[in-house]
Structures are given as structure tokens and as C-alpha cells.
Design a protein around this motif. Structure first.
Motif, short mmCIF file in Angstrom:
data_model
loop_
_atom_site.label_atom_id
_atom_site.label_comp_id
_atom_site.label_asym_id
_atom_site.label_seq_id
_atom_site.Cartn_x
_atom_site.Cartn_y
_atom_site.Cartn_z
N ILE A 97 -14.22 8.22 9.30
CA ILE A 97 -14.09 7.94 7.87
C ILE A 97 -14.28 9.22 7.06
N ALA A 98 -15.14 10.11 7.54
CA ALA A 98 -15.37 11.38 6.84
C ALA A 98 -14.12 12.25 6.81
N THR A 99 -13.17 11.99 7.72
CA THR A 99 -11.93 12.79 7.76
C THR A 99 -10.79 12.17 6.97
N LEU A 100 -11.01 11.00 6.40
CA LEU A 100 -9.96 10.33 5.64
C LEU A 100 -9.78 10.97 4.27
N SER A 101 -8.64 10.66 3.66
CA SER A 101 -8.36 11.16 2.30
C SER A 101 -7.93 9.98 1.43
N GLU A 102 -7.59 10.29 0.20
CA GLU A 102 -7.16 9.24 -0.72
C GLU A 102 -5.79 8.67 -0.35
N SER A 131 -15.47 10.84 -0.01
CA SER A 131 -14.15 11.42 0.24
C SER A 131 -13.06 10.85 -0.66
N GLY A 132 -13.40 9.91 -1.51
CA GLY A 132 -12.40 9.30 -2.39
C GLY A 132 -11.43 8.38 -1.66
N PHE A 143 0.86 -1.19 0.00
CA PHE A 143 0.00 0.00 0.00
C PHE A 143 0.90 1.24 0.00
N PRO A 144 1.57 1.53 -1.12
CA PRO A 144 2.62 2.55 -1.13
C PRO A 144 2.16 3.97 -0.84
N TYR A 145 0.92 4.29 -1.04
CA TYR A 145 0.46 5.66 -0.83
C TYR A 145 -0.28 5.85 0.48
N THR A 146 -0.38 4.79 1.26
CA THR A 146 -1.19 4.84 2.47
C THR A 146 -0.38 5.37 3.65
N THR A 147 -0.96 6.35 4.36
CA THR A 147 -0.32 6.87 5.57
C THR A 147 -1.06 6.43 6.83
N LEU A 148 -2.34 6.15 6.72
CA LEU A 148 -3.14 5.76 7.87
C LEU A 148 -4.09 4.64 7.49
N PHE A 149 -4.13 3.62 8.31
CA PHE A 149 -5.03 2.50 8.10
C PHE A 149 -6.17 2.59 9.11
N ARG A 150 -7.40 2.49 8.64
CA ARG A 150 -8.55 2.42 9.55
C ARG A 150 -9.27 1.12 9.26
N LEU A 177 -17.88 -12.49 -2.75
CA LEU A 177 -17.22 -11.66 -3.76
C LEU A 177 -18.18 -10.83 -4.59
N HIS A 178 -19.46 -11.11 -4.52
CA HIS A 178 -20.45 -10.32 -5.27
C HIS A 178 -21.30 -9.47 -4.33
N SER A 179 -20.80 -9.24 -3.14
CA SER A 179 -21.51 -8.42 -2.16
C SER A 179 -21.27 -6.93 -2.46
N PRO A 180 -22.11 -6.06 -1.92
CA PRO A 180 -21.87 -4.62 -2.11
C PRO A 180 -20.49 -4.18 -1.62
N LEU A 181 -20.02 -4.78 -0.53
CA LEU A 181 -18.68 -4.42 -0.03
C LEU A 181 -17.60 -4.79 -1.04
N ALA A 182 -17.61 -6.02 -1.52
CA ALA A 182 -16.60 -6.46 -2.47
C ALA A 182 -16.64 -5.64 -3.75
N GLU A 183 -17.84 -5.34 -4.21
CA GLU A 183 -17.97 -4.60 -5.47
C GLU A 183 -17.55 -3.14 -5.36
N SER A 184 -17.52 -2.59 -4.16
CA SER A 184 -17.12 -1.19 -3.99
C SER A 184 -15.65 -1.04 -3.61
N ALA A 185 -14.96 -2.13 -3.39
CA ALA A 185 -13.58 -2.08 -2.91
C ALA A 185 -12.57 -2.03 -4.06
N ALA A 186 -11.46 -1.36 -3.79
CA ALA A 186 -10.35 -1.34 -4.73
C ALA A 186 -9.63 -2.68 -4.73
N CYS A 187 -9.69 -3.37 -3.60
CA CYS A 187 -9.03 -4.66 -3.45
C CYS A 187 -9.86 -5.51 -2.50
N VAL A 188 -9.97 -6.79 -2.80
CA VAL A 188 -10.74 -7.71 -1.95
C VAL A 188 -9.82 -8.84 -1.49
N LEU A 189 -9.83 -9.07 -0.19
CA LEU A 189 -9.16 -10.24 0.37
C LEU A 189 -10.28 -11.19 0.77
#
Length: 159
Positions: free
Chosen positions: A54-59, A85-86, A9-16, A96-108
Motif C-alpha cells: 500500500i505504501a507503494t501505491l499512488s493516486e 500516499s493519497g 474507475f477511469p483513473y485506476t491502473t492497479l487494484f489492490r 456506514l459510520h465505521s472508520p473505514l466507511a468514513e475514510s473511503a472515497a466510495c462505499v459499497l
């Protein structure tokens, strides 16, 4: 000191990490493991507090949402706030076909053989912990010196 950057996750500064019900156990465990190896990580354990954070997070941050079903009401609310907030989402889900999986950039994905309606959540919780252990282990070995220093610092300071 700034936390290390993960090559995963090269651009990540904070994990929530967020999870509700039994998935909250896994989200809390992930936060603990990430902090121990030197990353900034948070786990809000209240649904309204989670939405506010979450509302205070950024990309540059990463929202890790954990849900066996992938369609928990609180998780769906968090997705809406993150999308406004992007904020990138990493999903940990069994479906894998749930709303969560479909909205994620990556799914584990997890593979727990449980009914969606269940009394306990033994299989899904164990599957979530396994994936979290693998993810945190990969992140720990990315910067072994930082990980070792951080764990020794915690040990020396708290004993």
C-alpha cells in the motif's frame, strides 16, 4: 498490453484488495475476478506485506478494503498508510459510520444481519461475495470484447 480502463474507475491502473479474517476470502475472490477480466489486481494475504504494498501505491491506483465491521485493526493501519500516499479507498463494509466507511472515497455497503462478535461469518461473507460479484460483473460488461478475449485466452492456455 495495458489493462482496460474502467468507466467506473477511469483513473485506476492497479487494484489492490485487502481483507483480513473472513473478509480475506472476499478480497481474494475480487482479485481473481478482476485478473480474469483483464485488470491488474493484487491481494496481499499478509498484514505487513499489505502495508508495504500500500505504501507503494499512488493516486492512480485503487485500494479496496473489505471489512464487515469497518474497524478491523489491520484495515485501520492500511487506511493510515493509504492516506499518507493519497491513495483512493473503496470500502466494502456493513457499517456506514465505521472508520473505514468514513475514510473511503466510495462505499459499497453490505447488509448482513450478524452480531459484531460472532463465531462464524456466514451472512457477512455471503453479502461480501454478492457485492463483489455485482462489481466485477459491471466491470466485465464495460468492455465485453476484452473480457471475452481474456477469458478465452485463459481457457485456451490452461486446458
Amino acid at each position: 498490453r495495458r489493462p482496460p480502463r474502467s468507466t467506473l474507475f477511469p483513473y485506476t491502473t492497479l487494484f489492490r484488495s485487502c481483507g483480513f479474517g473472513s473478509s480475506a476470502l472476499a478480497a481474494r475472490d475480487l482479485r481473481i475476478k478482476l485478473v480474469r477480466i483483464g485488470y491488474y489486481a493484487m491481494f496481499p494475504d499478509d498484514a505487513e506485506y499489505a502495508r508495504s504494498l500500500i505504501a507503494t501505491l499512488s493516486e492512480e491506483d485503487l485500494l479496496i478494503l473489505i471489512s464487515f465491521s469497518g474497524d478491523t485493526t489491520y484495515v485501520l493501519d492500511n487506511i493510515k498508510v493509504a492516506k499518507k500516499s493519497g491513495v483512493p479507498i473503496l470500502a466494502l463494509t456493513n457499517y456506514l459510520h465505521s472508520p473505514l466507511a468514513e475514510s473511503a472515497a466510495c462505499v459499497l455497503p453490505t447488509t448482513a444481519d450478524e452480531q459484531r462478535l460472532r463465531l462464524g461469518a456466514m451472512d457477512s461473507t455471503i453479502a461480501q461475495f454478492l457485492v463483489i460479484d455485482l462489481l466485477s460483473s459491471l466491470m466485465a460488461v464495460e468492455s465485453p470484447r476484452q473480457t471475452e478475449q481474456r477469458i478465452l485466452q485463459i481457457f485456451e492456455t490452461t486446458r
